[in-house]
Design an enzyme around this catalytic site. Structure first.
Site, mmCIF file in Angstrom:
data_model
loop_
_atom_site.group_PDB
_atom_site.id
_atom_site.type_symbol
_atom_site.label_atom_id
_atom_site.label_comp_id
_atom_site.label_asym_id
_atom_site.label_seq_id
_atom_site.Cartn_x
_atom_site.Cartn_y
_atom_site.Cartn_z
ATOM 1 N N HIS A 153 0.826 -1.205 0.000
ATOM 2 C CA HIS A 153 0.000 0.000 0.000
ATOM 3 C C HIS A 153 0.858 1.251 0.000
ATOM 4 O O HIS A 153 0.641 2.175 -0.785
ATOM 5 C CB HIS A 153 -0.933 0.018 1.213
ATOM 6 C CG HIS A 153 -1.831 1.207 1.240
ATOM 7 N ND1 HIS A 153 -1.435 2.440 1.733
ATOM 8 C CD2 HIS A 153 -3.114 1.370 0.817
ATOM 9 C CE1 HIS A 153 -2.426 3.304 1.614
ATOM 10 N NE2 HIS A 153 -3.455 2.684 1.078
ATOM 11 N N GLU A 160 8.029 5.183 -3.019
ATOM 12 C CA GLU A 160 8.632 4.759 -4.275
ATOM 13 C C GLU A 160 9.201 3.348 -4.112
ATOM 14 O O GLU A 160 9.646 2.994 -3.025
ATOM 15 C CB GLU A 160 9.758 5.719 -4.672
ATOM 16 C CG GLU A 160 9.314 7.160 -4.877
ATOM 17 C CD GLU A 160 8.485 7.366 -6.130
ATOM 18 O OE1 GLU A 160 8.547 6.468 -7.008
ATOM 19 O OE2 GLU A 160 7.792 8.386 -6.239
ATOM 20 N N HIS A 203 -8.388 -1.607 -3.478
ATOM 21 C CA HIS A 203 -7.070 -1.651 -4.107
ATOM 22 C C HIS A 203 -6.888 -2.927 -4.928
ATOM 23 O O HIS A 203 -6.326 -2.896 -6.022
ATOM 24 C CB HIS A 203 -5.973 -1.569 -3.043
ATOM 25 C CG HIS A 203 -5.955 -0.277 -2.308
ATOM 26 N ND1 HIS A 203 -6.015 0.951 -2.937
ATOM 27 C CD2 HIS A 203 -5.881 -0.008 -0.967
ATOM 28 C CE1 HIS A 203 -5.969 1.915 -2.035
ATOM 29 N NE2 HIS A 203 -5.896 1.361 -0.833
ATOM 30 N N GLY A 245 -10.438 -5.745 -1.111
ATOM 31 C CA GLY A 245 -10.968 -4.390 -1.082
ATOM 32 C C GLY A 245 -10.739 -3.645 -2.381
ATOM 33 O O GLY A 245 -10.420 -4.226 -3.426
ATOM 34 N N LEU A 292 -4.648 -7.664 2.702
ATOM 35 C CA LEU A 292 -5.179 -8.784 3.474
ATOM 36 C C LEU A 292 -6.614 -9.155 3.133
ATOM 37 O O LEU A 292 -7.179 -10.055 3.756
ATOM 38 C CB LEU A 292 -5.048 -8.463 4.962
ATOM 39 C CG LEU A 292 -3.609 -8.132 5.395
ATOM 40 C CD1 LEU A 292 -3.567 -7.734 6.858
ATOM 41 C CD2 LEU A 292 -2.670 -9.294 5.121
#
Length: 307
Positions: free
Chosen positions: A66, A102, A129, A127, A124
């Site tokens: 993330h 980065e 993302h 969702g 985990l």
């Protein structure tokens, strides 16, 4: 060649040529053995051929984190990927972030050019993302032949990592009187119902691993209950010895807030726990073989499997 010539005894190979031949045979044997698991089964052989020597290589593993403003987050993820490299020598392991750190995922994918890759989310549950951001990044790299693996949870190896972190924080490894004990599984939170379902399933699996101790999911954002609310609800049920299990891959703002709300011991984020490294490779291999249920694997139109 004449008959008399063919009757001549063959000359022995020079010693240095023999050594080169043995070296080549040993290298080829080592390459073959690298595709055999410890239990004797053959690892997936999805690969590309490159170079004049016909050397084969497995698709790159691109871990998708993330990202966090906490400097410990990047260091933790890098240690985890070092463990992955130790378990699978020779595998090209790379890192891309969705935000804040980065390299960002588009840059990481651009660096692969037209190679093959498996993206393993260091996330985990299913969702936004996993369902939107990662597929969008792959779609924006049309030259890349990519497969997107399932997120890390739910999975028994993830539960082992959670259990290990709880024991490190003081949870008794041996059976004891747990009638007044409970665990809050502190997660980031998501409005996606699939993500919440994944967290609840992990909570049930962790409860089983703990011998039936109640494990209640709680969230840092997007949905309820929060960690303090979950702790109060458990206390109302007579569960006054409450530990917090950190359902976060790496340190960050949410993990820190969850630990601060713990009335007792708070486990560290999952981080570079050995079970996490094994889980990354498990998801990588599952994505290559297509061994996951359809709802657990996301792909784009240029799948590695159809290349």
């Amino acid at each position: 060649m004449t008959e008399s010539a063919s009757a001549q005894p063959r000359e022995s190979l020079p010693l240095d040529s023999t050594a080169q031949l043995l070296t080549r045979i040993t290298a080829q044997l080592g390459a073959q053995l690298s595709h055999v698991s410890l239990n004797g089964t053959r690892r997936p052989m999805h690969h590309r051929t490159g170079g004049s020597a016909g050397i084969t290589r497995a698709p790159a593993l691109v871990a998708v984190a993330h990202g966090s403003r906490d400097p410990q987050a990047l260091r933790t993820v890098m240690r985890l990927l070092d463990r992955v490299r130790e378990l699978r020598p020779g595998l090209d392991v790379r890192l891309g972030h969705i935000e804040l750190n980065e390299p960002l995922l588009p840059a990481a994918l651009s660096g692969l050019g037209s190679d093959d890759a498996v993206l393993v989310p260091l996330l985990l549950g299913r969702g936004h993302h996993v369902k939107r951001d990662i597929p969008a990044a792959v779609a924006a790299a049309p030259a890349l032949r990519a497969t997107i693996a399932a997120p890390l949870g739910p999975h028994p190896l993830l539960v082992e990592a959670l259990y290990g972190r709880l024991v490190e924080a003081g949870w008794p490894a041996e059976e004891s009187d747990s009638r007044g004990s409970a665990v809050v599984l502190a997660a980031a939170g998501s409005r996606d119902p699939d993500s919440a379902a994944d967290t609840r399933r992990t909570a049930r699996m962790l409860s089983e691993r703990l011998g039936g101790v109640p494990v209640v999911p709680a969230y840092a954002s997007a949905t309820a209950p929060t960690v303090p609310v979950a702790v109060r609800a458990l206390a109302a049920r007579g569960r006054h010895r409450v530990a917090v299990a950190s359902y976060f891959t790496a340190p960050g703002r949410f993990a820190t807030a969850a630990a601060a709300a713990a009335p007792g011991s708070a486990a560290a984020p999952l981080g570079a726990h050995p079970a996490m490294a094994r889980l990354l490779l498990c998801r990588y291999d599952q994505a290559l073989t297509g061994a996951l249920p359809a709802h657990e694997v996301a792909t784009n139109d240029h799948l590695l499997a159809s290349a």
